[in-house]
Design a protein around this motif. Structure first.
Motif, short mmCIF file in Angstrom:
data_model
loop_
_atom_site.label_atom_id
_atom_site.label_comp_id
_atom_site.label_asym_id
_atom_site.label_seq_id
_atom_site.Cartn_x
_atom_site.Cartn_y
_atom_site.Cartn_z
N ASN A 73 0.80 -1.23 0.00
CA ASN A 73 0.00 0.00 0.00
C ASN A 73 0.83 1.27 0.00
O ASN A 73 0.34 2.33 -0.42
N MET A 157 -1.41 -1.22 -5.15
CA MET A 157 -2.48 -0.77 -4.25
C MET A 157 -3.64 -1.76 -4.25
O MET A 157 -4.25 -2.01 -3.19
N THR A 161 -5.11 -3.65 -1.03
CA THR A 161 -6.51 -3.59 -0.63
C THR A 161 -7.07 -4.97 -0.35
O THR A 161 -7.76 -5.20 0.66
#
Length: 315
Positions: A73, A157, A161
């Motif tokens: 992230n 990302m 997630t």
């Protein structure tokens, strides 16, 4: 969509909307050609501040889980994001990242058992098509490295997630604590690479400092708290369909603040992408899996605690 879910979606949507301003701040306020240093300055100060504020450290296997999530992230995502921002014009880097829903749909099927429906896939394709219309008409030359970096940041990302959703949070740990762990881990991962590749930190003037303060506090500490909070309450696919709000915000800022023209086809693309974002929030009703959710009482207690402890970083 009931009122509680509507509030959750609206608050979570503030995160990608805030990230849409990253490209404007990067190009207008920060030192040129320092993507690694910029990624470190965005993550590490905010992460250390949140760890100091919450006074909680990982325990057991959450040391390596926090490190992995921080790498996905933050540690990989930030440098790739800023590299694309430095090399691509306006909102182009952000809109390329709108393929995130398709990344997440595939990863969620593998790791979360969330099998993508035909509607999900069509909505993801519509989002990518909409932002592609904006990209194709964006000013500036095509830059292969910038495009690859933008795609890489989206993939990183998206994986972060999915695994944030898969692992949830340790008992008694709220989104603010988890945010601090990930920002610190990601910032520490970026720091040595930044110094090795880019050398000593550049001299900063007042404009640079203001840009970094904004990125660290509003764009990172607050935005990621809202994002991880949303992941804990929504499906991974629903969360990632909020991603197109970032390129839409970036495109609007580019038009309003930088005088970048928006052709009719770009406006059409923005409308399609926004429609896909809304459609991505319509999910079939399913019983929530206990391993991936929190009770209302626990969430209320966590939010009350965060409201008190997070006051210094609130907008």
């Amino acid at each position: 969509m009931n009122q509680n879910r509507l509030v959750t979606v609206a608050l979570t949507a503030l995160a990608p909307a805030s990230w849409g301003s990253t490209y404007f701040v990067t190009t207008q306020f920060l030192p040129a050609d320092r993507p690694l240093f910029t990624g470190m300055m965005r993550a590490l100060p905010a992460g250390l501040a949140l760890v100091a504020l919450t006074r909680r450290l990982p325990r057991g296997d959450w040391w390596w889980k926090a490190a992995v999530l921080g790498a996905l992230n933050i540690g990989a995502f930030f440098p790739l994001l800023f590299l694309s921002a430095y090399r691509l014009p306006g909102g182009m880097a952000a809109v390329i990242g709108s393929v995130g829903p398709l990344w997440v749909a595939g990863l969620a099927a593998l790791f979360l058992g969330e099998k993508p429906t035909l509607r999900t896939l069509l909505t993801g394709i519509a989002a990518a098509l909409g932002v592609s219309l904006v990209v194709l008409k964006a000013a500036g030359a095509f830059d292969a490295i910038g495009v690859i970096a933008a795609l890489g940041s989206s993939a990183s990302m998206s994986a972060g997630t999915v695994f944030t959703k898969r692992w949830g949070r340790p008992e008694g740990v709220g989104p603010l604590v988890l945010t601090g762990w990930q920002l610190t881990a990601g910032g520490l991962l970026i720091a040595p690479v930044a110094f090795f590749v880019e050398g000593a930190p550049p001299a900063l003037d007042g404009r640079n400092i203001a840009g970094y303060v904004y990125l660290a506090l509003v764009n990172t500490a607050v935005a990621y708290w809202l994002w991880f909070r949303g992941i804990g309450r929504m499906t991974a696919t629903s969360v990632t369909f909020l991603g197109p709000l970032s390129p839409l915000t970036a495109a609007v800022i580019g038009w309003a603040a930088l005088g970048q023209a928006l052709a009719p086809v770009q406006v059409l693309g923005m409308a399609i992408a926004f429609g896909a974002t809304l459609a991505g929030q319509v999910t079939p009703k399913k019983p929530a899996k206990s391993t991936q959710s929190f009770s209302s009482a626990e969430d209320n207690q966590l939010e009350l605690s965060m409201d008190v402890t997070s006051h210094p970083v609130r907008r």
